[in-house]
Scaffold this motif. Structure first.
Motif, PDB file in Angstrom:
ATOM      1  N   HIS A 148      -7.671  -7.183  11.412  1.00 53.67           N
ATOM      2  CA  HIS A 148      -8.593  -6.030  11.566  1.00 53.67           C
ATOM      3  C   HIS A 148      -9.638  -6.353  10.572  1.00 53.67           C
ATOM      4  CE1 HIS A 148      -6.774  -4.029   8.036  1.00 53.67           C
ATOM      5  NE2 HIS A 148      -5.653  -4.390   8.608  1.00 53.67           N
ATOM      6  N   PRO A 149     -10.895  -5.664  10.771  1.00 56.42           N
ATOM      7  CA  PRO A 149     -11.847  -5.979   9.752  1.00 56.42           C
ATOM      8  C   PRO A 149     -11.547  -5.519   8.434  1.00 56.42           C
ATOM      9  CG  PRO A 149     -12.667  -4.702  11.510  1.00 56.42           C
ATOM     10  CD  PRO A 149     -11.319  -4.892  11.716  1.00 56.42           C
ATOM     11  N   HIS A 150     -11.729  -6.281   7.509  1.00 58.09           N
ATOM     12  CA  HIS A 150     -11.873  -5.927   5.923  1.00 58.09           C
ATOM     13  C   HIS A 150     -12.465  -4.329   5.769  1.00 58.09           C
ATOM     14  CE1 HIS A 150     -10.358  -9.573   4.281  1.00 58.09           C
ATOM     15  NE2 HIS A 150     -10.902 -10.007   5.241  1.00 58.09           N
ATOM     16  N   GLY A 151     -11.927  -3.598   4.982  1.00 56.12           N
ATOM     17  CA  GLY A 151     -12.460  -2.116   4.665  1.00 56.12           C
ATOM     18  C   GLY A 151     -11.694  -1.150   5.550  1.00 56.12           C
ATOM     19  N   ASN A 152     -10.772  -1.544   6.334  1.00 57.56           N
ATOM     20  CA  ASN A 152      -9.788  -0.828   7.437  1.00 57.56           C
ATOM     21  C   ASN A 152      -8.424  -0.955   6.551  1.00 57.56           C
ATOM     22  OD1 ASN A 152     -11.540  -0.347   9.495  1.00 57.56           O
ATOM     23  ND2 ASN A 152     -10.846  -1.671  10.732  1.00 57.56           N
ATOM     24  N   ASN A 153      -8.281  -1.571   5.448  1.00 62.03           N
ATOM     25  CA  ASN A 153      -7.044  -1.539   4.632  1.00 62.03           C
ATOM     26  C   ASN A 153      -6.420  -0.229   4.147  1.00 62.03           C
ATOM     27  OD1 ASN A 153      -8.993  -3.623   4.187  1.00 62.03           O
ATOM     28  ND2 ASN A 153      -7.495  -4.583   3.008  1.00 62.03           N
ATOM     29  N   GLY A 154      -7.273   0.784   3.900  1.00 67.85           N
ATOM     30  CA  GLY A 154      -6.851   2.000   3.514  1.00 67.85           C
ATOM     31  C   GLY A 154      -6.315   2.928   4.505  1.00 67.85           C
ATOM     32  N   LYS A 155      -6.449   2.481   5.873  1.00 68.13           N
ATOM     33  CA  LYS A 155      -5.409   2.965   6.860  1.00 68.13           C
ATOM     34  C   LYS A 155      -4.030   2.917   7.043  1.00 68.13           C
ATOM     35  CE  LYS A 155      -9.443   3.326  10.089  1.00 68.13           C
ATOM     36  NZ  LYS A 155      -9.945   3.018  11.231  1.00 68.13           N
ATOM     37  N   GLN A 156      -3.897   1.670   6.116  1.00 65.71           N
ATOM     38  CA  GLN A 156      -2.517   1.563   6.153  1.00 65.71           C
ATOM     39  C   GLN A 156      -1.523   2.455   5.362  1.00 65.71           C
ATOM     40  OE1 GLN A 156      -0.704  -1.081   7.131  1.00 65.71           O
ATOM     41  NE2 GLN A 156       1.016  -1.230   5.883  1.00 65.71           N
ATOM     42  N   PHE A 157      -2.179   3.177   4.487  1.00 69.63           N
ATOM     43  CA  PHE A 157      -1.420   4.093   3.696  1.00 69.63           C
ATOM     44  C   PHE A 157      -0.721   5.117   4.690  1.00 69.63           C
ATOM     45  CE2 PHE A 157      -4.302   2.622   0.247  1.00 69.63           C
ATOM     46  CZ  PHE A 157      -3.242   2.440  -0.674  1.00 69.63           C
ATOM     47  N   ALA A 158      -1.671   5.718   5.566  1.00 69.96           N
ATOM     48  CA  ALA A 158      -0.915   6.877   6.523  1.00 69.96           C
ATOM     49  C   ALA A 158       0.036   6.341   7.144  1.00 69.96           C
ATOM     50  CB  ALA A 158      -2.132   7.316   7.295  1.00 69.96           C
ATOM     51  N   TYR A 159      -0.025   5.133   7.809  1.00 68.02           N
ATOM     52  CA  TYR A 159       1.090   4.370   8.351  1.00 68.02           C
ATOM     53  C   TYR A 159       2.213   4.274   7.833  1.00 68.02           C
ATOM     54  CZ  TYR A 159      -2.061   3.783  12.491  1.00 68.02           C
ATOM     55  OH  TYR A 159      -2.833   3.917  13.441  1.00 68.02           O
ATOM     56  N   MET A 160       2.367   3.734   6.367  1.00 64.31           N
ATOM     57  CA  MET A 160       3.323   3.818   5.194  1.00 64.31           C
ATOM     58  C   MET A 160       4.246   5.135   5.416  1.00 64.31           C
ATOM     59  SD  MET A 160       1.711   1.135   2.869  1.00 64.31           S
ATOM     60  CE  MET A 160       3.053   0.525   1.906  1.00 64.31           C
ATOM     61  N   VAL A 161       3.057   6.202   5.329  1.00 64.16           N
ATOM     62  CA  VAL A 161       3.706   7.613   5.190  1.00 64.16           C
ATOM     63  C   VAL A 161       4.411   7.899   6.508  1.00 64.16           C
ATOM     64  CG1 VAL A 161       3.217  10.127   4.663  1.00 64.16           C
ATOM     65  CG2 VAL A 161       2.203   8.241   3.388  1.00 64.16           C
ATOM     66  N   GLN A 162       3.967   7.764   7.653  1.00 61.62           N
ATOM     67  CA  GLN A 162       4.306   8.041   8.903  1.00 61.62           C
ATOM     68  C   GLN A 162       5.721   7.642   9.152  1.00 61.62           C
ATOM     69  OE1 GLN A 162       1.685   7.278  12.114  1.00 61.62           O
ATOM     70  NE2 GLN A 162       3.328   7.385  13.799  1.00 61.62           N
ATOM     71  N   TYR A 163       5.804   6.279   8.807  1.00 55.75           N
ATOM     72  CA  TYR A 163       7.135   5.555   8.945  1.00 55.75           C
ATOM     73  C   TYR A 163       7.961   5.692   7.746  1.00 55.75           C
ATOM     74  CZ  TYR A 163       5.364   4.406  13.335  1.00 55.75           C
ATOM     75  OH  TYR A 163       4.844   4.432  14.564  1.00 55.75           O
ATOM     76  N   GLY A 164       7.961   6.673   6.949  1.00 51.36           N
ATOM     77  CA  GLY A 164       8.842   7.172   5.928  1.00 51.36           C
ATOM     78  C   GLY A 164       8.578   7.258   4.438  1.00 51.36           C
ATOM     79  N   MET A 165       7.735   6.494   4.087  1.00 50.19           N
ATOM     80  CA  MET A 165       7.165   6.546   2.529  1.00 50.19           C
ATOM     81  C   MET A 165       6.588   8.158   2.261  1.00 50.19           C
ATOM     82  SD  MET A 165       5.778   3.213   1.701  1.00 50.19           S
ATOM     83  CE  MET A 165       6.621   2.489   0.445  1.00 50.19           C
ATOM     84  N   THR A 166       6.759   8.441   0.951  1.00 50.96           N
ATOM     85  CA  THR A 166       5.843   9.613   0.783  1.00 50.96           C
ATOM     86  C   THR A 166       4.632   9.269   0.297  1.00 50.96           C
ATOM     87  OG1 THR A 166       6.588   9.402  -1.908  1.00 50.96           O
ATOM     88  CG2 THR A 166       7.872  10.882  -0.351  1.00 50.96           C
ATOM     89  N   PRO A 167       3.679   9.948   0.068  1.00 47.25           N
ATOM     90  CA  PRO A 167       2.196   9.292  -0.379  1.00 47.25           C
ATOM     91  C   PRO A 167       2.383   8.735  -1.495  1.00 47.25           C
ATOM     92  CG  PRO A 167       2.025  11.548   0.622  1.00 47.25           C
ATOM     93  CD  PRO A 167       3.630  11.254   0.640  1.00 47.25           C
ATOM     94  N   LEU A 168       3.144   9.093  -2.616  1.00 49.87           N
ATOM     95  CA  LEU A 168       3.304   8.574  -3.878  1.00 49.87           C
ATOM     96  C   LEU A 168       4.041   7.230  -3.754  1.00 49.87           C
ATOM     97  CD1 LEU A 168       2.945   8.488  -6.682  1.00 49.87           C
ATOM     98  CD2 LEU A 168       5.146   9.770  -7.022  1.00 49.87           C
ATOM     99  N   GLU A 169       4.873   6.994  -3.055  1.00 48.44           N
ATOM    100  CA  GLU A 169       5.439   5.910  -2.858  1.00 48.44           C
ATOM    101  C   GLU A 169       4.644   4.672  -2.263  1.00 48.44           C
ATOM    102  OE1 GLU A 169      10.132   6.837  -2.109  1.00 48.44           O
ATOM    103  OE2 GLU A 169       8.874   7.158  -0.416  1.00 48.44           O
ATOM    104  N   ALA A 170       3.899   5.275  -1.284  1.00 46.04           N
ATOM    105  CA  ALA A 170       2.632   4.325  -0.869  1.00 46.04           C
ATOM    106  C   ALA A 170       1.749   3.760  -1.698  1.00 46.04           C
ATOM    107  CB  ALA A 170       2.204   4.827   0.668  1.00 46.04           C
ATOM    108  N   ILE A 171       1.257   4.954  -2.518  1.00 39.53           N
ATOM    109  CA  ILE A 171       0.403   4.543  -3.711  1.00 39.53           C
ATOM    110  C   ILE A 171       0.901   3.420  -4.416  1.00 39.53           C
ATOM    111  CG2 ILE A 171      -0.826   5.181  -5.515  1.00 39.53           C
ATOM    112  CD1 ILE A 171      -1.445   7.817  -3.780  1.00 39.53           C
TER     113      ILE A 171
END
Length: 146
Positions: free
Chosen positions: A66-89
């Motif tokens: 996927h295009p560079h710059g979309n990397n930040g979208k990964q955080f929401a998916y990590m949270v959706q699939y079990g992590m807290t926002p802090l754990e993703a960060i």
């Protein structure tokens, strides 16, 4: 085994949606699209299982697929699939620094560390999607975006 050996799991659980939404227009082969339909959710379920089991996680992306710059979208998916926002960060900072052997130089905001800092308008602990729109970037003490 990952837990026993202290192995980090680095997965991009965002890339499946990108491939299924944009893959055909981006020229992905039909067999690649079919493979994603078959394994994308399994990958995400395995991410959740690994996190629940206590496997150490570090942030990763398939930028290039996927295009560079979309990397930040990964955080929401990590949270959706079990992590807290802090754990993703932490997966993108402290854990990633440890994974690459740089935990004494990066991954923390502390004296003696590289001054690599981003800022967003809202609190990513309340809404991790704030990390998809970065307003300020400092790297090595030099401001690149303000």
């Amino acid at each position: 085994m990952a837990i026993e050996n202290g192995t980090f799991l680095v997965m991009d659980v965002y890339v499946s949606d990108y491939i299924l939404e944009m893959g055909e227009a981006a020229g992905f082969l039909p067999e690649s699209l079919e493979k994603e339909r078959l394994v994308g959710q399994v990958q995400r379920d395995n991410f959740r299982k690994a996190h629940q089991a206590g496997v150490r996680m570090a942030f990763g992306s398939d930028a290039g697929v996927h295009p560079h710059g979309n990397n930040g979208k990964q955080f929401a998916y990590m949270v959706q699939y079990g992590m807290t926002p802090l754990e993703a960060i932490q997966a993108a900072t402290i854990n990633a620094a440890e994974l690459i052997g740089w935990s004494s130089e990066v991954g923390n905001i502390a004296e003696g560390f590289y001054a690599d800092i981003i800022a967003v308008r809202g609190n990513p602990l309340d809404d991790v999607r704030q990390l998809e729109d970065v307003d300020f970037v400092m790297k090595g003490g030099k401001i690149y975006k303000q």
